[in-house]
Design a protein around this motif. Structure first.
Motif, PDB file in Angstrom:
ATOM      1  N   LYS A 179      37.275  52.909  29.825  1.00 43.54           N
ATOM      2  CA  LYS A 179      37.716  51.530  30.069  1.00 43.54           C
ATOM      3  C   LYS A 179      36.682  50.555  29.520  1.00 43.54           C
ATOM      4  O   LYS A 179      35.478  50.718  29.764  1.00 43.54           O
ATOM      5  CB  LYS A 179      37.918  51.320  31.572  1.00 43.54           C
ATOM      6  CG  LYS A 179      38.342  49.906  31.943  1.00 43.54           C
ATOM      7  CD  LYS A 179      37.233  49.106  32.572  1.00 43.54           C
ATOM      8  CE  LYS A 179      37.560  47.642  32.709  1.00 43.54           C
ATOM      9  NZ  LYS A 179      36.508  46.879  33.403  1.00 43.54           N
ATOM     10  N   GLY A 198      39.749  41.675  38.087  1.00 48.30           N
ATOM     11  CA  GLY A 198      38.969  42.904  37.917  1.00 48.30           C
ATOM     12  C   GLY A 198      39.826  44.156  37.931  1.00 48.30           C
ATOM     13  O   GLY A 198      39.318  45.281  37.957  1.00 48.30           O
ATOM     14  N   ASP A 257      39.764  47.999  36.148  1.00 50.35           N
ATOM     15  CA  ASP A 257      39.050  49.169  36.681  1.00 50.35           C
ATOM     16  C   ASP A 257      40.035  50.070  37.420  1.00 50.35           C
ATOM     17  O   ASP A 257      39.997  51.296  37.313  1.00 50.35           O
ATOM     18  CB  ASP A 257      37.953  48.733  37.679  1.00 50.35           C
ATOM     19  CG  ASP A 257      36.901  47.847  37.051  1.00 50.35           C
ATOM     20  OD1 ASP A 257      36.582  48.053  35.868  1.00 50.35           O
ATOM     21  OD2 ASP A 257      36.402  46.942  37.745  1.00 50.35           O
ATOM     22  N   LYS A 269      31.001  42.798  41.681  1.00 50.10           N
ATOM     23  CA  LYS A 269      32.237  42.880  40.896  1.00 50.10           C
ATOM     24  C   LYS A 269      32.189  43.927  39.783  1.00 50.10           C
ATOM     25  O   LYS A 269      33.121  44.039  38.989  1.00 50.10           O
ATOM     26  CB  LYS A 269      32.632  41.518  40.354  1.00 50.10           C
ATOM     27  CG  LYS A 269      31.707  40.992  39.296  1.00 50.10           C
ATOM     28  CD  LYS A 269      32.298  39.744  38.675  1.00 50.10           C
ATOM     29  CE  LYS A 269      31.437  39.328  37.509  1.00 50.10           C
ATOM     30  NZ  LYS A 269      32.094  38.504  36.555  1.00 50.10           N
TER      31      LYS A 269
HETATM   32 MG    MG Z   1      35.366  43.818  35.802  1.00 53.87          MG
END
Ligand code: MG
Ligand code: ADP
Ligand code: ASP
Length: 417
Positions: free
Chosen positions: A7, A155, A158, A213
């Motif tokens: 990723k 976010g 992820d 984060k």
């Molecule tokens: Mg992130």
């Protein structure tokens, strides 16, 4: 054939050169004999720009249509997935991009914060069987049962990555980002923060949910449930082999140390809301927090003050961008006669600071030490919550960085145990 998930976050695909650099790393895994599922974020800053456009188009204090928010905000990842596939093709690596609905990444729950329900693997597997080496998937997005695109919360790429690693039983899920691992605290705030070789799922879950984060909370939850081998590592640098990063793994697999405090997390954008003078009787807390939950407000800390004449004040915290949502839900409950408060106050300028560590389970006095350190710095604590492995405090936002540094220093987290 074995599958690896890689990723790349926003800064790692920020422009065409960075995409080319990430593509080089993908090539190395293909040359190692793997099929690769690449999850990409939007170019850094893009998602914020898209969110800004939504807010400017529907300036109703966060009360816009969430399905349309998702339609707009998911688009950044569509661009980077196509560009990454093109770049890989230029390098003679058979690659194909996939948007959430094409996979499909099936989602449930609320728009803007949807959950991945299932990822049927057939379409991508068929593409691998046809000779495609790399599936480049747009992170952060999926499709609801009604066919509309949804996003997974900020976010969320992820979580896309870990969910794919689980669905395809990947050998590894490597999260490439702009730091070379998980640190004792945000290395951008504390210069001498230390990179951890390994961290347990439980500790990472706490750090993430308390504001670190570097990984989205849900991604750590999924990794723990499906025993995904999750690594965080730097996307900069030439080769993938000399890049160790941090492994997120089971507590039993960490031999090194039993440090009491493992890390410090902070969450900047917190708000404190207080309902002044609500009745102190059974059912009132439910009457407050039910409408908030129905409106999708993420209530975090809660304190009920001492009762006076059968009335009390109730304080809770939530993200600053949900103040309007919360005010709206509570005012409606008041109008409907379900609640009766005198006033609704909000302070949008607070931050949450937390210390986390599995060792706190067996050691008393850690919270007291934390409060002492903050007192020495003159930082007033407004709300406190604890769990088995963390202590969190709400403080005035202007003291946030000072508090993080003071705690990191006093618990000597820069030193290897
Ligand atoms: Mg992130
Ligand atoms: P990406 O765009 O790659 O997903 P993010 O910005 O979401 O990257 O996450 C990486 C950032 O997380 C780092 O740049 C760092 O500032 C921040 N961060 C916060 N806490 C930590 C921590 N404990 N360890 C490492 N990074 C952290
Ligand atoms: N682009 C999305 C965000 O900025 C998702 C992600 O980067 O993980 O929140």
């Amino acid at each position: 054939m074995s599958v690896i998930v890689m990723k790349f976050g926003g800064t790692s695909v920020a422009d065409l050169d960075k995409i080319a650099n990430a593509a080089d790393k993908v090539k190395q895994e293909v040359e190692n004999g793997h099929n690769v599922i690449v999850i990409v974020s939007a170019m850094s800053g893009k998602t914020n720009e898209l969110v800004g456009w939504v807010k400017d188009s529907a300036p109703g204090n966060g009360l816009h249509d969430k399905a349309e928010y998702d339609a707009v905000v998911s688009s950044g990842e569509n661009v980077t997935s196509g560009l990454m596939a093109l770049r890989l093709q230029e390098m003679d690596i058979p690659a194909r991009s996939w948007q959430g609905w094409q996979v499909p990444v099936k989602c449930t729950g609320h728009h803007e914060g949807a959950r991945i329900d299932a990822i049927p693997s057939e379409n991508i597997e068929a593409s691998f069987a046809d000779g495609t080496k790399v599936a480049v998937v747009a992170g952060f997005q999926g499709v609801m049962a009604d066919g509309r695109t949804a996003t997974l919360g900020r976010g969320g790429s992820d979580t896309t990555a870990v969910a794919f690693a689980a669905a395809f039983e990947a050998e590894r899920c490597d999260i490439y980002t702009d730091v070379d691992g998980i640190y004792t605290t945000d290395p951008r705030i504390v210069g001498n923060a230390r990179r951890l070789e390994k961290i347990s799922y439980e500790e990472m879950l706490e750090l993430a949910s308390l504001g670190a984060k570097v990984l989205q909370t849900r991604s750590v939850e999924l990794a723990r449930s499906y025993r995904v081998r999750l690594r965080v590592l730097s996307s900069f640098g030439e080769t993938i082999s000399d890049n160790t990063g941090t492994l997120v793994c089971r507590e039993e697999d960490i031999m090194e140390n039993i440090r009491v405090v493992k890390g410090v997390a902070y969450s900047r954008d917190e708000a404190k809301m207080t309902l002044v003078s609500v009745a102190d009787r059974p059912g009132v807390a439910a009457a407050i927090f039910r409408p908030l939950a129905e409106a999708g407000v993420n209530v975090d800390m809660i304190v009920q003050n001492i009762s006076d004449d059968g009335r009390t004040d109730m304080t809770f915290s939530c993200p600053t961008d949900q103040i309007a949502l919360a005010e709206n839900a509570l005012s409606r409950a008041q109008e409907d006669g379900e609640l009766n408060f005198k006033e609704l106050l909000n302070d949008p300028n607070v931050a949450k600071i937390s210390i986390v560590g599995n060792g706190m389970r067996s050691q008393a006095g850690v919270a007291g030490k934390m409060f002492g350190i903050l007192a020495d710095e003159g930082v007033n604590i407004q709300v406190i919550t604890t769990s088995e492995i963390k202590v969190s405090v709400l403080v005035d936002r202007k003291y946030m960085e000072l508090a993080v540094r003071a705690l990191h220093d006093a618990f000597e987290l820069e030193k290897a145990a």
